[in-house]
Enzyme design. Structure first.
Site, short mmCIF file in Angstrom:
data_model
loop_
_atom_site.label_atom_id
_atom_site.label_comp_id
_atom_site.label_asym_id
_atom_site.label_seq_id
_atom_site.Cartn_x
_atom_site.Cartn_y
_atom_site.Cartn_z
N ARG A 31 40.49 -31.72 81.24
CA ARG A 31 41.62 -32.14 82.09
C ARG A 31 42.26 -33.41 81.56
O ARG A 31 43.50 -33.51 81.52
CB ARG A 31 41.16 -32.35 83.54
CG ARG A 31 40.79 -31.05 84.25
CD ARG A 31 40.32 -31.28 85.65
NE ARG A 31 39.17 -32.17 85.65
CZ ARG A 31 38.77 -32.89 86.70
NH1 ARG A 31 39.43 -32.84 87.83
NH2 ARG A 31 37.70 -33.65 86.62
N ASN A 50 40.28 -28.45 88.01
CA ASN A 50 39.16 -27.53 87.86
C ASN A 50 39.19 -26.54 89.02
O ASN A 50 39.51 -26.91 90.15
CB ASN A 50 37.83 -28.27 87.90
CG ASN A 50 37.55 -29.03 86.62
OD1 ASN A 50 38.10 -28.73 85.57
ND2 ASN A 50 36.68 -30.01 86.70
#
Length: 103
Positions: A31, A50
């Site tokens: 990320r 996520n």
């Protein structure tokens, strides 16, 4: 695997690209690196998060060309972890994002 391509359009046309990334992409800095890439490409708004099933979701809004650059990086770039596949859909922007966030 066949990759759906975005509908024909001008590169500068505003677009929304949502991608789901499969593989070993959680717990490896994926990320953070995705956000950094989006910021490096510039003029993209959205987020990366996520999902409970182990995938990472990426939502990017900006010019179709810039969204496509991020998608190309997700598929073939030097990403952390191991990307096994990416599925995406294209849509019109919805707005409401400030910058590019990690969720």
């Amino acid at each position: 695997m066949d990759r759906p391509s975005p509908p024909p359009a001008e590169d500068s046309e505003a677009a929304r690209m949502t991608a789901w990334v499969r593989g070993r992409v959680q717990g490896v800095g994926f990320r953070w690196h995705t956000r950094a890439r989006a910021l490096a490409i510039g003029e993209l708004r959205g987020f990366v998060s996520n999902l409970g099933d182990g995938r990472v979701q990426v939502v990017a809004e900006g010019s179709r060309e810039r969204c496509a650059l991020l998608l190309e990086w997700l598929r073939e770039g030097d990403t952390p972890g191991r990307v096994e596949g990416v599925t995406e859909i294209w849509d019109t922007p919805r707005g409401g994002y400030e910058g590019f966030a990690i969720r």
